[in-house]
Structure formats: structure tokens, C-alpha cells
Scaffold this active site. Structure first.
Site, mmCIF file in Angstrom:
data_model
loop_
_atom_site.group_PDB
_atom_site.id
_atom_site.type_symbol
_atom_site.label_atom_id
_atom_site.label_comp_id
_atom_site.label_asym_id
_atom_site.label_seq_id
_atom_site.Cartn_x
_atom_site.Cartn_y
_atom_site.Cartn_z
ATOM 1 N N LYS A 70 0.918 -1.153 0.067
ATOM 2 C CA LYS A 70 -0.046 0.103 0.038
ATOM 3 C C LYS A 70 0.877 1.307 -0.060
ATOM 4 O O LYS A 70 0.497 2.379 -0.708
ATOM 5 C CB LYS A 70 -1.058 0.015 1.120
ATOM 6 C CG LYS A 70 -2.149 -0.974 1.015
ATOM 7 C CD LYS A 70 -3.202 -0.908 2.251
ATOM 8 C CE LYS A 70 -4.146 -1.805 2.111
ATOM 9 N NZ LYS A 70 -5.074 -1.540 3.440
ATOM 10 N N ASP A 106 -10.117 2.630 2.005
ATOM 11 C CA ASP A 106 -10.375 2.076 3.425
ATOM 12 C C ASP A 106 -10.933 2.906 4.291
ATOM 13 O O ASP A 106 -11.675 2.439 5.130
ATOM 14 C CB ASP A 106 -8.714 1.742 4.077
ATOM 15 C CG ASP A 106 -8.122 0.263 3.390
ATOM 16 O OD1 ASP A 106 -9.040 -0.397 2.997
ATOM 17 O OD2 ASP A 106 -6.977 0.080 3.509
HETATM 18 P P1 NAP Z 1 -0.018 -2.370 9.944
HETATM 19 O O1 NAP Z 1 0.355 -1.309 8.751
HETATM 20 O O2 NAP Z 1 0.910 -3.482 10.145
HETATM 21 O O3 NAP Z 1 -0.319 -1.706 11.025
HETATM 22 C C1 NAP Z 1 -0.576 -2.470 12.355
HETATM 23 C C2 NAP Z 1 0.032 -1.502 13.453
HETATM 24 O O4 NAP Z 1 -0.374 -1.855 14.646
HETATM 25 C C3 NAP Z 1 1.540 -1.419 13.172
HETATM 26 O O5 NAP Z 1 2.023 0.107 13.432
HETATM 27 C C4 NAP Z 1 2.063 -2.125 14.462
HETATM 28 O O6 NAP Z 1 3.015 -2.048 15.047
HETATM 29 C C5 NAP Z 1 0.660 -2.005 15.651
HETATM 30 N N1 NAP Z 1 0.866 -2.990 16.481
HETATM 31 C C6 NAP Z 1 0.990 -4.195 16.528
HETATM 32 N N2 NAP Z 1 0.868 -4.817 17.817
HETATM 33 C C7 NAP Z 1 0.333 -3.668 18.419
HETATM 34 C C8 NAP Z 1 0.109 -3.609 20.095
HETATM 35 N N3 NAP Z 1 0.196 -4.706 20.714
HETATM 36 N N4 NAP Z 1 -0.334 -2.514 20.427
HETATM 37 C C9 NAP Z 1 -0.283 -1.357 19.845
HETATM 38 N N5 NAP Z 1 0.028 -1.295 18.360
HETATM 39 C C10 NAP Z 1 0.504 -2.502 17.849
HETATM 40 O O7 NAP Z 1 -1.328 -2.852 9.370
HETATM 41 P P2 NAP Z 1 -2.879 -2.738 8.683
HETATM 42 O O8 NAP Z 1 -2.586 -2.846 7.197
HETATM 43 O O9 NAP Z 1 -2.803 -1.197 9.269
HETATM 44 O O10 NAP Z 1 -3.807 -3.624 9.368
HETATM 45 C C11 NAP Z 1 -4.232 -3.602 10.585
HETATM 46 C C12 NAP Z 1 -5.317 -4.862 10.757
HETATM 47 O O11 NAP Z 1 -6.551 -4.164 9.993
HETATM 48 C C13 NAP Z 1 -4.997 -6.196 10.174
HETATM 49 O O12 NAP Z 1 -5.469 -6.928 11.120
HETATM 50 C C14 NAP Z 1 -5.522 -6.159 8.765
HETATM 51 O O13 NAP Z 1 -6.185 -7.562 8.660
HETATM 52 C C15 NAP Z 1 -6.815 -5.226 9.322
HETATM 53 N N6 NAP Z 1 -7.410 -4.626 8.098
HETATM 54 C C16 NAP Z 1 -8.748 -4.800 7.800
HETATM 55 C C17 NAP Z 1 -9.352 -4.280 6.891
HETATM 56 C C18 NAP Z 1 -10.896 -4.521 6.508
HETATM 57 O O14 NAP Z 1 -11.219 -4.209 5.479
HETATM 58 N N7 NAP Z 1 -11.668 -4.885 7.266
HETATM 59 C C19 NAP Z 1 -8.769 -3.427 5.782
HETATM 60 C C20 NAP Z 1 -7.180 -3.120 6.268
HETATM 61 C C21 NAP Z 1 -6.737 -3.631 7.366
HETATM 62 P P3 NAP Z 1 4.493 -2.843 14.406
HETATM 63 O O15 NAP Z 1 4.553 -2.472 13.128
HETATM 64 O O16 NAP Z 1 5.523 -2.545 15.207
HETATM 65 O O17 NAP Z 1 4.165 -4.395 14.577
#
Ligand code: NAP
Length: 285
Positions: A70, A106
Site C-alpha cells: 500500500k 479504506d
Molecule cells: P499495519 O500497517 O502493520 O499496522 C498495524 C499497526 O499496529 C503497526 O503499527 C503495528 O506495529 C501496530 N501494533 C502491533 N501490535 C500492537 C500492539 N500490541 N499495540 C499497539 N500497536 C500494535 O497493518 P494494517 O494494514 O494497518 O492492518 C491492521 C489490521 O487491520 C490487520 O488485522 C488487517 O487485517 C486489518 N485490516 C482490515 C481491513 C478491512 O477491510 N476490514 C482493511 C485493512 C486492514 P508494528 O509494525 O511494530 O508491529
């Protein structure tokens, strides 16, 4: 029927095997009577540039991008929508006359789900977001645009949460944005003052994942929205439902971000109910 006129759309991600998007978009094309097909392409991180060039070469009409592309894809695109530029990430690419235009659906998909599934308008609301990654950025920007009065962000990487807060503060002066530490006591205090709690971290996808918040902070006026949709009920959602709170998984956001992508690609209103039925079918598999 697939023939020489069939238009091609798809998803670039790594991995992509788990995705529900082909089922949902192919159901949409069928319901709209369009001779189009949507495929999942496993594109390794170092191959995103050549894959995006291939869109032009092959005449692919549009692509969704998911983890890990992305943000990396931005440099290969010809233009960005104002939302994608502000968020700094793209989940939808439209090809027009050999130019690639990047969008981000999103945040708008999340807010559409809030309004239609949760029956909550963000205006004047206080929202706590766990995570400051790609999805959190898109959501926070859209919530601020929609008039949320307060957003509190927390992330494992404090600097990431600070950068997101700064971005929102600069653009939306009416939204009070703060960063919270991950200390359970501070998190609990902030959740107690919030209307909506959003989990935008991957924590909850695995059975062994911990509950990120103190269960006592889930107060009776709180709505909980977990972006995770697989599993359909995370520990957080289970805990919220045990307390009889309104609690939602990420299927609604998935549906509405896809509906907005469909409109960008085809110029037509998406057949949302057909897409919802297809998603339900995936869920039961
Ligand atoms: P991402 O870019 O990896 O962001 C996740 C963030 O959460 C990262 O900054 C990560 O830090 C942080 N994090 C991890 N563990 C944590 C904790 N214990 N406490 C606080 N922060 C923490 O992922 P993303 O693309 O944003 O996706 C996040 C979630 O949303 C995923 O489960 C994804 O499947 C879901 N999602 C769903 C949709 C939908 O349409 N429903 C769309 C997009 C995403 P680190 O990088 O240091 O681990």
C-alpha cells in the site's frame, strides 16, 4: 463467460491466499452483468514495480493493493487522489489511458460501515484507535474529515502514532488529536472517555493473542469495532459482547471499501447486497 472482451481486475498482495476479495468482486461483476473478472496475484515485495508496469502493458483495468504494497506502490503511480496523498497509502489503482491513478478507499469504507452497520455518525464523537499503521491512518483521516471531535491514537511504535497525530492536527484543526502510551492504566482512562474503540492492529488474528485493553475499561456506552474479520470473533469482540456492548468485526469495512473501488473502476453503483452475500458465503467456508 470469459472471452476476448473480458476486462481484468485484481489484487496485488503477499501473501494473498487468504483473501475474500475475488469472491466478492466476481459476485459484483455477475450481479451488475459486466463481462469482467477479478483475480488474486501473489506479488513479492521487490516485484511491485514491475507488476504495476504490467497493468499498463496488459491493459488491466484496475487493481487493489494489500499488505505489503500500500505504501511502497506510491512511487510507481502517475497521480494520487487527495485522500491517498494525505493518507500516504493506496489500496485501489485505476488505469486510465495508460496512466495509473492511486486512491484509498479504506477510510471511507470504514466510515460507510460505521454509518450503515453500526448506525453511528462520527461527528462530535470521541474515538480511541489501537494501532497507527496503514489501516489506522486511513481511518483516522476519514474520521477527522467527518467531524470526530477527539481521536486518541496508540501504537507499539510511539513515533508512528505521533506522526499520524501530527498529520491530522495539521489538516483538521477542529479535531483534538492525542497520542496515548500503551500503559494499561492510561489506555483504560482514555477508553472510559471514548464513544468508539477501534482495533487497527493485527492483534487478535491468532488465538494466542492477548487482549490489548483492560476488560474493565469497556464501559456500557462504548461501541467496539475490530478491523479483523478472520476470525470473525476476536478476543476483544468476545469480551465486548459478554458485556452486552455493540461490537463489530471488519467485514463491513471490507465490503464498503470494495464497493467504493467498484464504483471507481466501473463508474457504476456497486451491487452491495450481492457482495455481502458472497462475503457471508466465504465466512461459512
Ligand atoms: P499495519 O500497517 O502493520 O499496522 C498495524 C499497526 O499496529 C503497526 O503499527 C503495528 O506495529 C501496530 N501494533 C502491533 N501490535 C500492537 C500492539 N500490541 N499495540 C499497539 N500497536 C500494535 O497493518 P494494517 O494494514 O494497518 O492492518 C491492521 C489490521 O487491520 C490487520 O488485522 C488487517 O487485517 C486489518 N485490516 C482490515 C481491513 C478491512 O477491510 N476490514 C482493511 C485493512 C486492514 P508494528 O509494525 O511494530 O508491529
Amino acid at each position: 463467460m470469459i472471452n476476448a472482451d473480458t476486462k481484468v481486475y485484481g489484487l496485488f498482495g503477499y501473501p494473498v491466499k487468504h483473501t475474500f476479495s475475488p469472491v466478492m468482486h466476481n459476485a459484483a461483476f455477475r450481479a451488475a452483468g459486466l463481462n469482467s473478472v477479478y483475480l488474486a496475484f501473489e506479488v513479492k515485495p521487490n516485484e511491485i514495480g514491475s507488476a504495476l508496469k504490467g497493468i499498463v502493458g496488459l491493459g488491466i483495468e484496475g487493481i487493489n493493493l494489500t499488505i505489503p504494497h500500500k505504501e511502497r506502490a506510491l512511487v510507481y503511480l502517475d497521480r494520487l487522489s487527495p485522500e491517498a496523498r494525505l493518507i500516504g497509502a493506496v489500496n485501489t489503482v485505476v488505469q486510465r489511458n495508460k496512466k495509473l491513478i492511486g486512491h484509498n478507499t479504506d477510510g471511507a469504507g470504514f466510515v460507510a460501515s460505521l454509518k450503515k452497520d453500526v448506525l453511528l455518525h462520527p461527528k462530535g464523537k470521541s474515538i480511541f484507535i489501537l494501532g497507527a499503521g496503514g489501516a489506522a491512518k486511513a481511518i483516522a483521516v476519514e474520521l477527522a474529515r467527518e467531524g470526530a471531535s477527539r481521536i486518541i491514537i496508540t501504537d507499539l511504535i510511539h513515533r508512528r502514532a505521533q506522526n499520524l497525530a501530527l498529520k491530522i492536527r495539521r489538516t483538521f484543526s477542529n479535531c483534538a488529536v492525542r497520542v496515548s502510551s500503551l500503559r494499561k492504566k492510561e489506555t483504560a482512562k482514555n477508553i472510559l472517555n471514548s464513544d468508539l474503540l477501534v482495533n487497527a492492529t493485527p492483534v487478535g488474528m491468532k488465538k494466542s493473542d492477548p487482549l490489548l485493553v483492560d476488560a474493565d475499561s469497556l464501559h456500557s456506552g462504548l461501541i467496539v469495532y475490530d478491523l479483523i474479520y478472520n476470525p470473525v470473533e476476536t478476543k476483544l469482540l468476545k469480551c465486548a459482547r459478554a458485556k452486552r456492548l455493540k461490537a463489530f468485526n471488519g467485514l463491513g469495512m471490507l465490503l464498503y471499501q470494495a464497493a467504493i473501488s467498484f464504483k471507481l473502476w466501473t463508474g457504476r453503483k456497486a451491487p452491495v447486497e450481492a457482495m455481502r452475500r458472497a462475503l457471508k458465503g466465504c465466512n461459512q467456508c
